[in-house]
Design a protein around this motif. Structure first.
Motif, PDB file in Angstrom:
ATOM      1  N   LYS A  26      -2.518  -9.273  -5.034  1.00  0.00           N
ATOM      2  CA  LYS A  26      -3.299  -9.873  -3.940  1.00  0.00           C
ATOM      3  C   LYS A  26      -4.784  -9.558  -3.991  1.00  0.00           C
ATOM      4  O   LYS A  26      -5.605 -10.381  -3.603  1.00  0.00           O
ATOM      5  N   THR A  27      -5.143  -8.368  -4.441  1.00  0.00           N
ATOM      6  CA  THR A  27      -6.558  -8.002  -4.418  1.00  0.00           C
ATOM      7  C   THR A  27      -7.135  -8.010  -5.826  1.00  0.00           C
ATOM      8  O   THR A  27      -6.405  -8.087  -6.811  1.00  0.00           O
ATOM      9  N   SER A  28      -8.441  -7.910  -5.933  1.00  0.00           N
ATOM     10  CA  SER A  28      -9.067  -7.881  -7.253  1.00  0.00           C
ATOM     11  C   SER A  28      -8.685  -6.596  -7.976  1.00  0.00           C
ATOM     12  O   SER A  28      -8.431  -5.568  -7.340  1.00  0.00           O
ATOM     13  N   ILE A  29      -8.627  -6.654  -9.275  1.00  0.00           N
ATOM     14  CA  ILE A  29      -8.172  -5.517 -10.068  1.00  0.00           C
ATOM     15  C   ILE A  29      -9.111  -5.256 -11.235  1.00  0.00           C
ATOM     16  O   ILE A  29      -9.852  -6.139 -11.659  1.00  0.00           O
ATOM     17  N   TYR A  87      11.683  -4.043 -15.242  1.00  0.00           N
ATOM     18  CA  TYR A  87      10.281  -4.108 -15.658  1.00  0.00           C
ATOM     19  C   TYR A  87       9.406  -4.230 -14.415  1.00  0.00           C
ATOM     20  O   TYR A  87       9.679  -5.048 -13.527  1.00  0.00           O
ATOM     21  N   PHE A  88       8.366  -3.411 -14.380  1.00  0.00           N
ATOM     22  CA  PHE A  88       7.490  -3.350 -13.217  1.00  0.00           C
ATOM     23  C   PHE A  88       6.044  -3.581 -13.632  1.00  0.00           C
ATOM     24  O   PHE A  88       5.596  -3.082 -14.662  1.00  0.00           O
ATOM     25  N   CYS A  89       5.337  -4.320 -12.803  1.00  0.00           N
ATOM     26  CA  CYS A  89       3.894  -4.372 -12.974  1.00  0.00           C
ATOM     27  C   CYS A  89       3.274  -3.394 -11.970  1.00  0.00           C
ATOM     28  O   CYS A  89       3.897  -3.050 -10.957  1.00  0.00           O
ATOM     29  N   ALA A  90       2.076  -2.943 -12.276  1.00  0.00           N
ATOM     30  CA  ALA A  90       1.406  -1.974 -11.411  1.00  0.00           C
ATOM     31  C   ALA A  90      -0.092  -2.228 -11.424  1.00  0.00           C
ATOM     32  O   ALA A  90      -0.673  -2.530 -12.476  1.00  0.00           O
ATOM     33  N   THR A  91      -0.687  -2.102 -10.273  1.00  0.00           N
ATOM     34  CA  THR A  91      -2.133  -2.265 -10.155  1.00  0.00           C
ATOM     35  C   THR A  91      -2.693  -1.108  -9.342  1.00  0.00           C
ATOM     36  O   THR A  91      -1.973  -0.468  -8.571  1.00  0.00           O
ATOM     37  N   VAL A  92      -3.977  -0.859  -9.516  1.00  0.00           N
ATOM     38  CA  VAL A  92      -4.638   0.196  -8.761  1.00  0.00           C
ATOM     39  C   VAL A  92      -5.180  -0.399  -7.478  1.00  0.00           C
ATOM     40  O   VAL A  92      -5.900  -1.398  -7.489  1.00  0.00           O
ATOM     41  N   GLN A  93      -4.809   0.226  -6.392  1.00  0.00           N
ATOM     42  CA  GLN A  93      -5.265  -0.236  -5.081  1.00  0.00           C
ATOM     43  C   GLN A  93      -6.240   0.804  -4.528  1.00  0.00           C
ATOM     44  O   GLN A  93      -5.958   1.998  -4.570  1.00  0.00           O
ATOM     45  N   ALA A  95      -9.245   3.303  -4.585  1.00  0.00           N
ATOM     46  CA  ALA A  95      -9.889   4.086  -5.633  1.00  0.00           C
ATOM     47  C   ALA A  95      -8.882   4.670  -6.620  1.00  0.00           C
ATOM     48  O   ALA A  95      -9.129   4.731  -7.815  1.00  0.00           O
ATOM     49  N   GLN A  96      -7.755   5.115  -6.102  1.00  0.00           N
ATOM     50  CA  GLN A  96      -6.904   5.914  -6.979  1.00  0.00           C
ATOM     51  C   GLN A  96      -5.422   5.627  -6.916  1.00  0.00           C
ATOM     52  O   GLN A  96      -4.670   6.137  -7.720  1.00  0.00           O
ATOM     53  N   LYS A  97      -4.961   4.832  -5.970  1.00  0.00           N
ATOM     54  CA  LYS A  97      -3.521   4.657  -5.808  1.00  0.00           C
ATOM     55  C   LYS A  97      -3.002   3.603  -6.771  1.00  0.00           C
ATOM     56  O   LYS A  97      -3.541   2.510  -6.873  1.00  0.00           O
ATOM     57  N   LEU A  98      -1.923   3.954  -7.452  1.00  0.00           N
ATOM     58  CA  LEU A  98      -1.250   3.003  -8.337  1.00  0.00           C
ATOM     59  C   LEU A  98      -0.072   2.432  -7.568  1.00  0.00           C
ATOM     60  O   LEU A  98       0.791   3.171  -7.111  1.00  0.00           O
ATOM     61  N   VAL A  99      -0.040   1.110  -7.446  1.00  0.00           N
ATOM     62  CA  VAL A  99       0.990   0.446  -6.643  1.00  0.00           C
ATOM     63  C   VAL A  99       1.877  -0.397  -7.548  1.00  0.00           C
ATOM     64  O   VAL A  99       1.378  -1.210  -8.335  1.00  0.00           O
ATOM     65  N   PHE A 100       3.172  -0.187  -7.428  1.00  0.00           N
ATOM     66  CA  PHE A 100       4.153  -0.896  -8.247  1.00  0.00           C
ATOM     67  C   PHE A 100       4.794  -2.024  -7.454  1.00  0.00           C
ATOM     68  O   PHE A 100       4.984  -1.934  -6.243  1.00  0.00           O
ATOM     69  N   GLY A 101       5.158  -3.080  -8.169  1.00  0.00           N
ATOM     70  CA  GLY A 101       5.979  -4.112  -7.584  1.00  0.00           C
ATOM     71  C   GLY A 101       7.420  -3.662  -7.537  1.00  0.00           C
ATOM     72  O   GLY A 101       7.753  -2.536  -7.922  1.00  0.00           O
ATOM     73  N   GLN A 102       8.297  -4.546  -7.074  1.00  0.00           N
ATOM     74  CA  GLN A 102       9.700  -4.180  -6.922  1.00  0.00           C
ATOM     75  C   GLN A 102      10.501  -4.373  -8.193  1.00  0.00           C
ATOM     76  O   GLN A 102      11.653  -3.968  -8.272  1.00  0.00           O
ATOM     77  N   GLY A 103       9.914  -5.000  -9.189  1.00  0.00           N
ATOM     78  CA  GLY A 103      10.547  -5.055 -10.494  1.00  0.00           C
ATOM     79  C   GLY A 103      11.391  -6.277 -10.762  1.00  0.00           C
ATOM     80  O   GLY A 103      11.883  -6.934  -9.844  1.00  0.00           O
ATOM     81  N   THR A 104      11.552  -6.570 -12.047  1.00  0.00           N
ATOM     82  CA  THR A 104      12.487  -7.593 -12.525  1.00  0.00           C
ATOM     83  C   THR A 104      13.565  -6.878 -13.311  1.00  0.00           C
ATOM     84  O   THR A 104      13.262  -6.131 -14.247  1.00  0.00           O
ATOM     85  N   ARG A 105      14.803  -7.140 -12.944  1.00  0.00           N
ATOM     86  CA  ARG A 105      15.928  -6.522 -13.654  1.00  0.00           C
ATOM     87  C   ARG A 105      16.362  -7.466 -14.759  1.00  0.00           C
ATOM     88  O   ARG A 105      16.849  -8.556 -14.501  1.00  0.00           O
TER      89      ARG A 105
ATOM     90  N   SER B  94      -1.080  11.640 -15.671  1.00  0.00           N
ATOM     91  CA  SER B  94      -1.887  10.857 -16.599  1.00  0.00           C
ATOM     92  C   SER B  94      -3.296  11.427 -16.642  1.00  0.00           C
ATOM     93  O   SER B  94      -3.671  12.258 -15.816  1.00  0.00           O
ATOM     94  N   TRP B  95      -4.085  10.956 -17.624  1.00  0.00           N
ATOM     95  CA  TRP B  95      -5.481  11.375 -17.690  1.00  0.00           C
ATOM     96  C   TRP B  95      -6.243  10.835 -16.490  1.00  0.00           C
ATOM     97  O   TRP B  95      -7.096  11.504 -15.927  1.00  0.00           O
ATOM     98  N   ASP B  96      -5.976   9.612 -16.142  1.00  0.00           N
ATOM     99  CA  ASP B  96      -6.494   9.066 -14.896  1.00  0.00           C
ATOM    100  C   ASP B  96      -5.299   8.444 -14.204  1.00  0.00           C
ATOM    101  O   ASP B  96      -4.186   8.882 -14.397  1.00  0.00           O
ATOM    102  N   ARG B  97      -5.472   7.434 -13.421  1.00  0.00           N
ATOM    103  CA  ARG B  97      -4.331   6.870 -12.710  1.00  0.00           C
ATOM    104  C   ARG B  97      -3.580   5.829 -13.553  1.00  0.00           C
ATOM    105  O   ARG B  97      -2.597   5.263 -13.111  1.00  0.00           O
TER     106      ARG B  97
END
Lengths: 110, 111
Positions: A26-29, A87-93, A95-105, B94-97
């Motif tokens: 949803k947000t820029s990455i 399989y999961f995708c992940a983006t940084v939300q 400054a520092q949080k890594l957020v994962f999707g719910q995945g594809t089995r 990790s080294w970073d996030r």
């Protein structure tokens, strides 16, 4: 809904076929990552694609990124039984949080 | 071998009994994080740490505490566990996030 949503939730194909999974966010990455998780185990990092990249390859994996549509796809070519996993995708939300999707089995049938 | 270790791997406990899940990494990573994984909810971040003595809340921090006194260790503390904390927990570093290395997981059941 969460940043990073995979589609489909489940995918079953025959060994040797290609598998494609999609991720929307949803947000820029700055970048987007894909991870694999075998049943009940820790996630394993597969590939990272930066926001200025459109496509990236790693072995049988091909990842695309379309920032205009806020979406990414993971293609696994010539699937094998060992590719059976989630399989999961992940983006940084923020400054520092890594957020994962719910995945594809993904299930690869012999 | 580069790895993230968690202990215990399996734990059954009762409501209110304080517990600690340990996490250790041998890669000199600065960033460490705790996640819980629940069916239908995916992975949700509990806490993360950018470096020694630097920790911050993730999406679901309620009921959990962490500390980062040494670079290699990042324990997760449940002061008074409740049944809704029954879950599969993962530590990562990790080294970073990015490009996080995950531990094998701790399956916690609170009765």
């Amino acid at each position: 809904s969460q940043q990073g949503e995979e589609d489909p939730q489940a995918l079953s194909i025959q060994e040797g076929e290609n598998a494609t999974m999609n991720c929307s966010y949803k947000t820029s990455i700055n970048n987007l990552q894909w991870y694999r998780q075998n049943s009940g185990r820790g996630l394993v990092h597969l590939i990272l694609i930066r926001s200025n990249e459109r496509e990236k390859h790693s072995g049988r994996l091909r990842v695309t990124l379309d920032t205009s549509k806020k979406s990414s796809s993971l293609l696994i070519t010539a699937s094998r039984a060992a590719d059976t996993a989630s399989y999961f995708c992940a983006t940084v939300q923020g400054a520092q949080k890594l957020v994962f999707g719910q995945g594809t089995r993904l299930t690869i049938n012999p | 071998e580069a790895q993230v270790t968690q202990n215990p791997r399996y734990l059954i406990t009762v409501t209110g009994k304080k517990l600690t899940v340990t996490c250790s990494q041998n890669m000199n990573h600065e960033y460490m994080s705790w996640y819980r994984q629940d069916p239908g909810l995916g992975l949700r971040q509990i806490y993360y740490s950018m470096n020694v003595e630097v920790t911050d809340k993730g999406d679901v921090p309620e009921g959990y505490k962490v500390s980062r006194k040494e670079k290699r260790n990042f324990p997760l503390i449940l002061e008074s566990p409740s049944p809704n904390q029954t879950s599969l927990y993962f530590c990562a570093s990790s080294w970073d996030r990015h490009e996080q290395y995950f531990g094998p997981g701790t399956r916690l059941t609170v009765t």
